[in-house]
Structure formats: structure tokens, C-alpha cells
Design a protein around this motif. Structure first.
Motif, PDB file in Angstrom:
ATOM      1  N   LEU A  17     -18.845  58.205  -3.950  1.00 40.91           N
ATOM      2  CA  LEU A  17     -20.309  58.136  -2.930  1.00 40.91           C
ATOM      3  C   LEU A  17     -20.716  56.650  -2.809  1.00 40.91           C
ATOM      4  O   LEU A  17     -20.994  56.276  -1.641  1.00 40.91           O
ATOM      5  CB  LEU A  17     -21.679  58.693  -3.626  1.00 40.91           C
ATOM      6  CG  LEU A  17     -21.541  60.275  -3.713  1.00 40.91           C
ATOM      7  CD1 LEU A  17     -22.624  60.824  -4.479  1.00 40.91           C
ATOM      8  CD2 LEU A  17     -21.782  60.646  -2.164  1.00 40.91           C
ATOM      9  N   ASP A  18     -19.961  55.779  -3.792  1.00 39.69           N
ATOM     10  CA  ASP A  18     -20.266  54.414  -3.427  1.00 39.69           C
ATOM     11  C   ASP A  18     -19.188  54.081  -2.402  1.00 39.69           C
ATOM     12  O   ASP A  18     -19.602  53.046  -1.401  1.00 39.69           O
ATOM     13  CB  ASP A  18     -20.332  53.554  -4.785  1.00 39.69           C
ATOM     14  CG  ASP A  18     -21.334  53.735  -5.668  1.00 39.69           C
ATOM     15  OD1 ASP A  18     -22.424  54.091  -5.263  1.00 39.69           O
ATOM     16  OD2 ASP A  18     -21.157  53.363  -6.882  1.00 39.69           O
ATOM     17  N   THR A  21     -19.418  54.279   1.537  1.00 37.73           N
ATOM     18  CA  THR A  21     -20.105  53.535   2.242  1.00 37.73           C
ATOM     19  C   THR A  21     -19.493  51.940   2.503  1.00 37.73           C
ATOM     20  O   THR A  21     -20.215  50.911   2.929  1.00 37.73           O
ATOM     21  CB  THR A  21     -21.714  53.325   2.000  1.00 37.73           C
ATOM     22  OG1 THR A  21     -21.679  52.844   0.588  1.00 37.73           O
ATOM     23  CG2 THR A  21     -22.558  54.460   1.975  1.00 37.73           C
ATOM     24  N   GLU A  49     -29.230  61.000   0.067  1.00 33.75           N
ATOM     25  CA  GLU A  49     -29.850  60.016  -0.528  1.00 33.75           C
ATOM     26  C   GLU A  49     -29.413  58.617   0.359  1.00 33.75           C
ATOM     27  O   GLU A  49     -30.136  57.718   0.453  1.00 33.75           O
ATOM     28  CB  GLU A  49     -29.582  59.857  -1.919  1.00 33.75           C
ATOM     29  CG  GLU A  49     -30.260  60.857  -2.913  1.00 33.75           C
ATOM     30  CD  GLU A  49     -30.262  60.974  -4.434  1.00 33.75           C
ATOM     31  OE1 GLU A  49     -28.881  60.016  -4.844  1.00 33.75           O
ATOM     32  OE2 GLU A  49     -30.740  61.522  -5.230  1.00 33.75           O
ATOM     33  N   ARG A  50     -28.011  58.412   0.478  1.00 37.38           N
ATOM     34  CA  ARG A  50     -27.684  57.302   1.184  1.00 37.38           C
ATOM     35  C   ARG A  50     -27.921  57.268   2.643  1.00 37.38           C
ATOM     36  O   ARG A  50     -28.022  56.195   3.514  1.00 37.38           O
ATOM     37  CB  ARG A  50     -26.140  56.922   0.948  1.00 37.38           C
ATOM     38  CG  ARG A  50     -25.727  56.479  -0.568  1.00 37.38           C
ATOM     39  CD  ARG A  50     -24.288  57.077  -0.800  1.00 37.38           C
ATOM     40  NE  ARG A  50     -24.157  56.506  -2.241  1.00 37.38           N
ATOM     41  CZ  ARG A  50     -24.596  57.228  -3.256  1.00 37.38           C
ATOM     42  NH1 ARG A  50     -25.276  58.029  -3.231  1.00 37.38           N
ATOM     43  NH2 ARG A  50     -24.188  56.724  -4.541  1.00 37.38           N
ATOM     44  N   ASN A  53     -30.341  54.685   4.579  1.00 40.68           N
ATOM     45  CA  ASN A  53     -29.954  53.297   4.384  1.00 40.68           C
ATOM     46  C   ASN A  53     -28.604  52.790   5.051  1.00 40.68           C
ATOM     47  O   ASN A  53     -28.299  51.509   4.848  1.00 40.68           O
ATOM     48  CB  ASN A  53     -29.802  52.940   2.993  1.00 40.68           C
ATOM     49  CG  ASN A  53     -31.137  53.294   1.930  1.00 40.68           C
ATOM     50  OD1 ASN A  53     -32.159  53.056   2.490  1.00 40.68           O
ATOM     51  ND2 ASN A  53     -30.755  54.072   1.068  1.00 40.68           N
ATOM     52  N   VAL A  54     -28.240  53.585   5.968  1.00 42.96           N
ATOM     53  CA  VAL A  54     -26.753  53.337   6.576  1.00 42.96           C
ATOM     54  C   VAL A  54     -27.188  53.281   8.125  1.00 42.96           C
ATOM     55  O   VAL A  54     -28.122  54.132   8.650  1.00 42.96           O
ATOM     56  CB  VAL A  54     -25.514  53.845   6.268  1.00 42.96           C
ATOM     57  CG1 VAL A  54     -25.454  53.785   4.658  1.00 42.96           C
ATOM     58  CG2 VAL A  54     -25.957  55.463   6.373  1.00 42.96           C
ATOM     59  N   THR A  58     -20.890  54.148   9.461  1.00 41.31           N
ATOM     60  CA  THR A  58     -21.053  54.611   8.272  1.00 41.31           C
ATOM     61  C   THR A  58     -21.991  55.851   8.130  1.00 41.31           C
ATOM     62  O   THR A  58     -21.963  56.847   7.336  1.00 41.31           O
ATOM     63  CB  THR A  58     -21.601  53.373   7.184  1.00 41.31           C
ATOM     64  OG1 THR A  58     -20.589  52.490   7.051  1.00 41.31           O
ATOM     65  CG2 THR A  58     -21.789  54.067   5.952  1.00 41.31           C
ATOM     66  N   ARG A  59     -23.019  55.749   8.981  1.00 45.04           N
ATOM     67  CA  ARG A  59     -23.750  56.780   9.014  1.00 45.04           C
ATOM     68  C   ARG A  59     -23.084  57.939   9.624  1.00 45.04           C
ATOM     69  O   ARG A  59     -23.160  59.265   9.225  1.00 45.04           O
ATOM     70  CB  ARG A  59     -25.048  56.652   9.978  1.00 45.04           C
ATOM     71  CG  ARG A  59     -26.026  57.754  10.449  1.00 45.04           C
ATOM     72  CD  ARG A  59     -27.283  57.186  11.048  1.00 45.04           C
ATOM     73  NE  ARG A  59     -28.096  58.178  11.297  1.00 45.04           N
ATOM     74  CZ  ARG A  59     -29.098  58.764  10.577  1.00 45.04           C
ATOM     75  NH1 ARG A  59     -29.155  58.527   9.582  1.00 45.04           N
ATOM     76  NH2 ARG A  59     -29.746  59.708  11.192  1.00 45.04           N
ATOM     77  N   LEU A  62     -21.143  59.648   6.996  1.00 44.72           N
ATOM     78  CA  LEU A  62     -22.094  60.683   6.316  1.00 44.72           C
ATOM     79  C   LEU A  62     -22.427  61.856   6.754  1.00 44.72           C
ATOM     80  O   LEU A  62     -22.429  62.956   6.038  1.00 44.72           O
ATOM     81  CB  LEU A  62     -23.283  59.821   5.672  1.00 44.72           C
ATOM     82  CG  LEU A  62     -22.845  58.374   4.691  1.00 44.72           C
ATOM     83  CD1 LEU A  62     -24.181  57.813   4.502  1.00 44.72           C
ATOM     84  CD2 LEU A  62     -22.335  59.063   3.497  1.00 44.72           C
TER      85      LEU A  62
END
Length: 84
Positions: A17-18, A21, A49-50, A53-54, A58-59, A62
Motif C-alpha cells: 500500500l505504501d 503511491t 484511505e490513501r 491524499n493523491v 497515482t489517483r 488507486l
């Protein structure tokens, strides 16, 4: 990441998950594919959850993962943002 996805390693989910991104596109895409292979509630929750913030690619990564995992949020965002 590929091997962890194939092994469906739940222990690897936080690190993946880290990694999804990451600015390194190869690593981020590998993490995305591994997370899709692993699936499950922890993956879905972590992706969601991420998401706030992206931005940019990156968005999209996800949202694509959510969509491919069958999550309705992923489908809704793709429709809203891609089809305007």
C-alpha cells in the motif's frame, strides 16, 4: 511485489500500500497488481484511505485497483472523472 501478489501474502499488504503511491512507476504498478491479486478488506480499506491524499496518475492507479477489485467506489469515480 509480483511474487508477493502471487503468494497472496497478507503480511505484505501494508508495504504494498505504501509502494503503490511511489514515484517510481514500475514499483507502483507492480504494487497495484500485487494488491489486486491479494484483494480483501485490508487492501480495499488501505486504497480508500490513501485516495483523498493523491492526484494524477497515482489517483488513477488507486481507482483502477478499486475498480478491478469490484469496489463500487472505483466504478463511480471512473465514471465521474473519466466520463465527466
Amino acid at each position: 511485489a509480483f511474487a508477493l501478489g502471487q503468494l497472496k501474502s497478507q503480511a505484505a499488504v501494508p508495504g504494498l500500500l505504501d509502494m503503490i503511491t511511489s514515484l517510481n512507476e514500475v514499483k507502483a504498478d507492480a504494487a497495484k497488481e500485487a494488491l489486486i491479486s491479494i484483494g480483501g478488506d485490508e487492501v480495499l480499506t488501505g486504497l480508500k484511505e490513501r485516495l483523498p491524499n493523491v492526484a494524477g496518475l497515482t489517483r488513477f492507479r488507486l481507482v483502477e485497483a478499486l475498480f478491478r477489485l469490484g469496489d463500487p467506489l472505483g466504478e463511480r469515480i471512473l465514471k465521474d472523472e473519466a466520463m465527466g
